[in-house]
Design an enzyme around this catalytic site. Structure first.
Site, PDB file in Angstrom:
ATOM      1  N   ASP A 263      11.779   4.070  56.246  1.00 54.07           N
ATOM      2  CA  ASP A 263      13.231   4.239  56.136  1.00 54.07           C
ATOM      3  C   ASP A 263      13.683   4.418  54.686  1.00 54.07           C
ATOM      4  O   ASP A 263      12.996   4.003  53.752  1.00 54.07           O
ATOM      5  CB  ASP A 263      13.939   2.995  56.694  1.00 54.07           C
ATOM      6  CG  ASP A 263      13.829   2.917  58.218  1.00 54.07           C
ATOM      7  OD1 ASP A 263      13.050   3.694  58.797  1.00 54.07           O
ATOM      8  OD2 ASP A 263      14.524   2.065  58.804  1.00 54.07           O
ATOM      9  N   HIS A 313      18.818   8.623  59.462  1.00 53.70           N
ATOM     10  CA  HIS A 313      19.096   7.225  59.109  1.00 53.70           C
ATOM     11  C   HIS A 313      20.471   7.128  58.419  1.00 53.70           C
ATOM     12  O   HIS A 313      20.704   6.240  57.624  1.00 53.70           O
ATOM     13  CB  HIS A 313      17.978   6.703  58.190  1.00 53.70           C
ATOM     14  CG  HIS A 313      17.967   5.219  57.985  1.00 53.70           C
ATOM     15  ND1 HIS A 313      18.187   4.314  58.990  1.00 53.70           N
ATOM     16  CD2 HIS A 313      17.747   4.462  56.862  1.00 53.70           C
ATOM     17  CE1 HIS A 313      18.098   3.076  58.504  1.00 53.70           C
ATOM     18  NE2 HIS A 313      17.844   3.133  57.208  1.00 53.70           N
ATOM     19  N   HIS A 317      23.618   5.218  54.106  1.00 53.69           N
ATOM     20  CA  HIS A 317      23.246   3.848  54.482  1.00 53.69           C
ATOM     21  C   HIS A 317      24.457   2.935  54.681  1.00 53.69           C
ATOM     22  O   HIS A 317      24.414   1.744  54.370  1.00 53.69           O
ATOM     23  CB  HIS A 317      22.284   3.240  53.454  1.00 53.69           C
ATOM     24  CG  HIS A 317      21.237   2.362  54.100  1.00 53.69           C
ATOM     25  ND1 HIS A 317      21.447   1.029  54.345  1.00 53.69           N
ATOM     26  CD2 HIS A 317      19.995   2.627  54.573  1.00 53.69           C
ATOM     27  CE1 HIS A 317      20.372   0.511  54.920  1.00 53.69           C
ATOM     28  NE2 HIS A 317      19.468   1.472  55.071  1.00 53.69           N
ATOM     29  N   HIS A 404       9.335   0.891  54.451  1.00 53.84           N
ATOM     30  CA  HIS A 404      10.217   1.673  53.586  1.00 53.84           C
ATOM     31  C   HIS A 404       9.369   2.459  52.598  1.00 53.84           C
ATOM     32  O   HIS A 404       8.455   1.907  51.996  1.00 53.84           O
ATOM     33  CB  HIS A 404      11.182   0.740  52.841  1.00 53.84           C
ATOM     34  CG  HIS A 404      12.078  -0.010  53.769  1.00 53.84           C
ATOM     35  ND1 HIS A 404      11.675  -1.147  54.428  1.00 53.84           N
ATOM     36  CD2 HIS A 404      13.345   0.252  54.202  1.00 53.84           C
ATOM     37  CE1 HIS A 404      12.659  -1.574  55.205  1.00 53.84           C
ATOM     38  NE2 HIS A 404      13.688  -0.742  55.092  1.00 53.84           N
TER      39      HIS A 404
HETATM   40 ZN    ZN Z   1      17.546   1.457  55.890  1.00 55.69          ZN
END
Ligand code: ZN
Length: 438
Positions: A263, A313, A317, A404
């Site tokens: 991510d 995503h 954010h 990540h």
């Molecule tokens: Zn994230």
């Protein structure tokens, strides 16, 4: 000195040992002396080993011919072995040949038998010429026999030559060689050694593995006089042709799968993650931020080129539950558009930031909302060993693992985790691939 044999029972089937059974003539002056023995090999499919020792003046040829319950298969191997024996005699008996002049040459043509299942077996031939006990020529050839259709395949025709040469497969071999500490050449000759080993070696299809056997001066012998490396089928599927895939029995536990997800990228560490994934021939899913794709478009493209899944995503954010419907929709749809424009891919999955969503968020797009079920806390610990440990502790068949691609520590942890999970039989796939099998 040759590979391990599946000979369990050894008895003389016909008591012809040491008896001269035939005296035929190549020419009036060239007598042939021949001995025939039969060894029972306990296996299903059933097979006997016909050993034929022929002496033609100074030249001795010891050949083994597989005898199965299938006449067509027997005819094929009989012709194959005898053609090799004939070639040997023709050359060694030619008056101008060095072998003839030096004398004391010998020929051994042996085989190993490997059962794949009750209808399929592999047979590998090892041909060895020597002059005064020094090896003059050594070659190997491997076949796969399908008794249900009486077909004999040359094993190399069942494999995809292009994929064998691919970096992904060569890396797998390199890992196996490294793990068994087989390489003892100079470091800068490693790639070349592996290349030569593959080129000159023979591929043997066994019960659960593809074995590569060969000789190379930079590799240790671990199987008689040969170097032998076994790759589990699950790691070799990329080099198998559809014909071979159809022949191989489907086994349970062969498709334990994990979906790794990354991510918040792309980011300058994405490249390290991509390199680790390539090394292990693993596929993953990258949940990218629209703003990051704008910043690192070439990395977004590489994610797709490397065969990974790219997914949404949000743009920056934001917590999609907290912001207005208008902002949330824009966060999602703008990102879908940027990914499409940059990589050509139309995304199907959305992972809302922080994993936070509600009924309303679901209505903002028709993307499938996908969270995770294993969180190794790579964002908080930044300790590769702890991250690897967390992954290993929690991962099971079907897990979706949250990571990540914004920390170097995650790449290090991933490398170790993939090695260890691969040993446990896991395959690494994209989220869509995992979910579509449900
Ligand atoms: Zn994230």
């Amino acid at each position: 000195m040759y590979g391990s044999r599946v000979v369990v029972v050894f008895f003389i089937f016909l008591a012809l040992a040491l008896m001269i059974t035939s005296t035929s003539f190549f020419s009036p002056k060239q007598a042939t002396f021949e001995t025939n023995l039969y060894e029972e090999v306990q296996s299903d499919p059933a097979i006997k080993r016909h050993i034929r020792i022929t002496t033609l003046y100074g030249a001795v040829s010891h050949v083994e011919i597989p005898k199965t319950n299938d006449h067509q298969v027997n005819d094929f191997f009989n012709d194959f072995v005898l053609a090799h024996q004939e070639a040997y005699f023709t050359i060694t008996q030619h008056p101008t040949n060095r072998l003839k002049q030096e004398g004391q040459s010998s020929h051994r043509f042996l085989f190993d038998w490997h059962v794949v299942d009750e209808k399929i077996a592999s047979v590998v031939f090892y041909e060895h010429w020597s002059v005064k006990n020094v090896t003059y020529r050594f070659t190997m050839e491997s076949f796969l026999v399908d008794f249900s259709t009486s077909t004999v395949y040359s094993s190399k025709n069942l494999l995809d030559n292009q994929s064998i040469k691919s970096i992904g497969f060569q890396n797998k071999l390199e890992q196996a060689i490294h793990k068994q500490r087989l390489f003892y050449g100079q470091e800068d000759t490693r790639k070349k050694t592996i290349n030569q080993f593959i080129k000159n070696g023979v591929f043997i299809i066994e019960r659960d593995t593809l074995r590569i056997q060969g000789t190379n001066s930079n590799l240790k012998n671990n199987d008689g006089g040969l170097t032998s490396i076994a790759i589990p089928f699950r790691n070799a599927s990329a080099i198998m042709t559809p014909t071979l895939m159809k022949l191989l029995p489907i086994r349970e536990n062969q498709n334990k799968q994990l979906a790794f997800t990354f991510d918040d990228g792309p980011n300058r560490h994405t490249k390290e993650i991509l390199n680790v994934l390539m090394k292990h021939d693993a596929k993953a899913t990258f949940f990218v931020l629209g703003m990051q794709v704008e910043m690192f478009p070439s990395l977004a493209k590489r994610i797709v080129e490397d065969g990974h899944e790219i997914a949404n995503h949000s743009y920056s954010h934001k917590d999609l539950v907290k912001v207005s419907a208008q902002v949330a929709k824009s966060e999602i749809n703008k990102t879908t558009k940027i990914i499409k424009e940059t990589t050509g891919v139309t995304v199907t999955l959305l992972r809302p930031p922080y994993g936070r969503y509600n009924k309303k968020v679901k209505t903002y797009s028709d993307l499938r909302i996908t969270l995770w079920n294993v969180d190794p806390l790579d964002w908080s610990s930044r300790d590769p060993k702890a991250i690897t440990r967390n992954i290993l502790h929690d991962a099971k068949d079907g897990s979706i693992i949250l990571m990540h691609d914004i920390y170097a520590t995650s790449a290090q942890a991933l490398d170790d985790a993939l090695t260890l999970l691969n040993e446990q039989g896991y395959e690494f796939v994209s989220v869509s691939e995992l979910l579509n099998q449900e």
